[in-house]
Design an enzyme around this catalytic site. Sequence first.
Site, mmCIF file in Angstrom:
data_model
loop_
_atom_site.group_PDB
_atom_site.id
_atom_site.type_symbol
_atom_site.label_atom_id
_atom_site.label_comp_id
_atom_site.label_asym_id
_atom_site.label_seq_id
_atom_site.Cartn_x
_atom_site.Cartn_y
_atom_site.Cartn_z
ATOM 1 N N THR A 102 39.352 37.382 36.732
ATOM 2 C CA THR A 102 39.900 38.856 37.307
ATOM 3 C C THR A 102 40.681 39.773 35.425
ATOM 4 O O THR A 102 40.316 39.986 35.391
ATOM 5 C CB THR A 102 41.518 38.695 37.824
ATOM 6 O OG1 THR A 102 41.272 38.066 38.941
ATOM 7 C CG2 THR A 102 41.985 40.208 38.252
ATOM 8 N N TYR A 138 41.209 41.642 50.253
ATOM 9 C CA TYR A 138 41.491 42.190 50.855
ATOM 10 C C TYR A 138 40.967 42.251 52.741
ATOM 11 O O TYR A 138 41.928 43.064 53.175
ATOM 12 C CB TYR A 138 40.066 43.807 50.878
ATOM 13 C CG TYR A 138 40.514 44.845 51.401
ATOM 14 C CD1 TYR A 138 40.758 45.807 50.889
ATOM 15 C CD2 TYR A 138 39.432 45.197 51.956
ATOM 16 C CE1 TYR A 138 41.333 47.045 51.507
ATOM 17 C CE2 TYR A 138 39.128 46.446 52.890
ATOM 18 C CZ TYR A 138 40.321 47.481 52.666
ATOM 19 O OH TYR A 138 40.439 48.997 53.001
ATOM 20 N N TYR A 153 41.171 29.294 44.241
ATOM 21 C CA TYR A 153 42.063 30.335 43.715
ATOM 22 C C TYR A 153 42.944 30.950 44.215
ATOM 23 O O TYR A 153 42.506 31.428 45.685
ATOM 24 C CB TYR A 153 40.958 31.020 42.603
ATOM 25 C CG TYR A 153 42.103 32.332 42.082
ATOM 26 C CD1 TYR A 153 44.088 31.874 41.887
ATOM 27 C CD2 TYR A 153 41.600 33.175 40.900
ATOM 28 C CE1 TYR A 153 44.376 33.018 40.536
ATOM 29 C CE2 TYR A 153 41.677 34.284 40.468
ATOM 30 C CZ TYR A 153 43.468 33.406 40.498
ATOM 31 O OH TYR A 153 43.586 34.706 39.095
ATOM 32 N N ARG A 204 47.410 39.522 44.723
ATOM 33 C CA ARG A 204 46.106 40.430 44.212
ATOM 34 C C ARG A 204 45.337 40.300 45.501
ATOM 35 O O ARG A 204 44.797 41.030 46.351
ATOM 36 C CB ARG A 204 45.168 39.752 43.268
ATOM 37 C CG ARG A 204 45.320 40.062 41.983
ATOM 38 C CD ARG A 204 44.566 39.336 40.860
ATOM 39 N NE ARG A 204 45.431 39.538 39.633
ATOM 40 C CZ ARG A 204 44.752 40.521 39.155
ATOM 41 N NH1 ARG A 204 44.540 42.506 39.228
ATOM 42 N NH2 ARG A 204 45.268 40.617 38.184
ATOM 43 N N LYS A 252 43.057 26.414 41.559
ATOM 44 C CA LYS A 252 43.982 27.504 40.536
ATOM 45 C C LYS A 252 45.358 27.918 42.060
ATOM 46 O O LYS A 252 45.221 28.410 42.362
ATOM 47 C CB LYS A 252 43.436 28.575 39.674
ATOM 48 C CG LYS A 252 44.216 28.953 38.834
ATOM 49 C CD LYS A 252 43.170 30.370 37.902
ATOM 50 C CE LYS A 252 44.135 31.515 37.682
ATOM 51 N NZ LYS A 252 43.736 32.405 36.774
ATOM 52 N N ILE A 284 45.422 26.813 33.722
ATOM 53 C CA ILE A 284 44.527 28.707 33.587
ATOM 54 C C ILE A 284 45.549 30.084 33.180
ATOM 55 O O ILE A 284 46.103 30.940 34.204
ATOM 56 C CB ILE A 284 43.102 28.986 34.681
ATOM 57 C CG1 ILE A 284 42.742 27.232 34.946
ATOM 58 C CG2 ILE A 284 42.297 30.032 33.898
ATOM 59 C CD1 ILE A 284 41.579 27.815 35.531
#
Length: 289
Positions: free
Chosen positions: A46, A109, A135, A140, A163, A205
């Site tokens: 990202t 989404y 992740y 998000r 992550k 990260i």
Amino acid sequence: MNQFKGTGVALVTPFHDDCSIDFSGLKKLIDHVINGGVDYLVVLGTTGETATLTASEKKQVLKACLEYNAGRVPVVYGLGGNNTQNVLNDISSTDFTGISAILSVSPFYNKPSQAGIIAHYTAIADNCPIPVILYNVPGRTMSNMTAATTLRLADHPNIIGMKEASGNLEQCMQIAADKPKDFLLISGDDLMTKAMYSIGGSGVISVLANALPATFKAICHGSEKESLKAIFSILEINPYMYQEGNPTGVKNLLMHMGICEDQLRLPMLRASLELNQKIKFLYQKSNPA
């Protein structure tokens, strides 16, 4: 899996003023973070503004990162999405030479069920020729991966870590308490790195490590005193990295450091004058001439 312990840096993608990719700036950035002591690179996540890169540009950036890195540290490639079949198609068409693992974001989404998330990642792990790092970033994706889901996936032989960027330390503790011994629990939040280590985490990260790799080397590999001093040193500047969205803040900091320009692609914008002044002040405060 020891190669993914410590600091992974979520590399930004430098742009020229005309928004074309600044490959010279990318090389300078890679040298900066490796010389500063990061343990591995995360390419096209990202923070790399991957959402605004074309398929051709993604291939160019990955190729450049592998060439500039020249085998110095492991490379993790961001490869995920919310259309499982498209991700599988990308996997089948990717040359994974020089790539040590993929980082694959939970579907965004469309907000799948936990069973859907498990099926998505199982398909990816079954078809990917290199290891997979999960992740979870609900801020998000609008969909949290529960601890139970992570632990279920952790049993897959080709899924090596997570992550975790939920910001929920209790959820992270639930994962840490029951995860397989070698499963990597990686912080997705720079400020939570020290807390994650305390419960059995393996590193971070990081966004801010683009600019401050030596600080994160101290956080991850220093003595207890050095680690605490380093994590406390980013308390003041860290919020400004996200005040106007990521990677606006860290690109602005990199500009003040002379590493690359702070250009972004729409819909992201360069730092406002106010944010620029705040970041410049904090950088000069910690790096007096």
